[in-house]
Scaffold this active site. Sequence first.
Site, PDB file in Angstrom:
ATOM      1  CG  HIS A   5      56.328  52.144  40.483  1.00  0.00           C
ATOM      2  ND1 HIS A   5      56.057  50.864  40.060  1.00  0.00           N
ATOM      3  CD2 HIS A   5      57.529  52.094  41.108  1.00  0.00           C
ATOM      4  CE1 HIS A   5      57.056  50.082  40.413  1.00  0.00           C
ATOM      5  NE2 HIS A   5      57.961  50.793  41.048  1.00  0.00           N
ATOM      6  NE  ARG A   9      67.151  53.438  47.705  1.00  0.00           N
ATOM      7  CZ  ARG A   9      66.865  52.149  47.667  1.00  0.00           C
ATOM      8  NH1 ARG A   9      66.126  51.609  48.612  1.00  0.00           N
ATOM      9  NH2 ARG A   9      67.306  51.384  46.693  1.00  0.00           N
ATOM     10  CD  GLU A  62      58.546  50.818  45.029  1.00  0.00           C
ATOM     11  OE1 GLU A  62      59.475  50.357  45.698  1.00  0.00           O
ATOM     12  OE2 GLU A  62      58.360  50.521  43.828  1.00  0.00           O
ATOM     13  CG  ASN A  66      65.488  50.447  52.828  1.00  0.00           C
ATOM     14  OD1 ASN A  66      65.030  49.381  52.429  1.00  0.00           O
ATOM     15  ND2 ASN A  66      65.981  51.360  52.004  1.00  0.00           N
TER      16      ASN A  66
END
Length: 146
Positions: A5, A9, A62, A66
């Site tokens: 993957h 972010r 992915e 956060n």
Amino acid sequence: MEYLHTMVRVSDLDASLDFYCDKLGLEEVSRYENDKGRFTLVFLCAPGDRELAEQKKAPMVELTYNWDPEQYDGGRNFGHLAYRVDDIYALCQKLRDKGVTINRPPRDGHMAFVRSPDGISIELLQRGENLPPMEPWASMENTGSW
């Protein structure tokens, strides 16, 4: 060696899922929330890769969110994600209709670029032979960077 993957972010999970799933057409395969680490991981796949993604946990994207605010600059320095599509014109029109800027239109019937809400460049490539040039794409200029 086997590709698994790519992680990107994201600063707004809802906006990112709207882009990657509702607009681009990827599918959520799994989600992991870690209260202690204060993050959420969402794994996505292309519809044609669903069976592989469920069996082998690959190939996927992915999204890492956060929970504590962070600023992610750039996006282009990451490079890009690339997806092969059945009809580049139809997908670009769908994205455009949903408010996504087509940064590099598919003038050649082969390649286009768009950006995610976090500035990640997404390359779209026509499956098989290039489609014949078609308006409005053939005469559309680039917008921004890609």
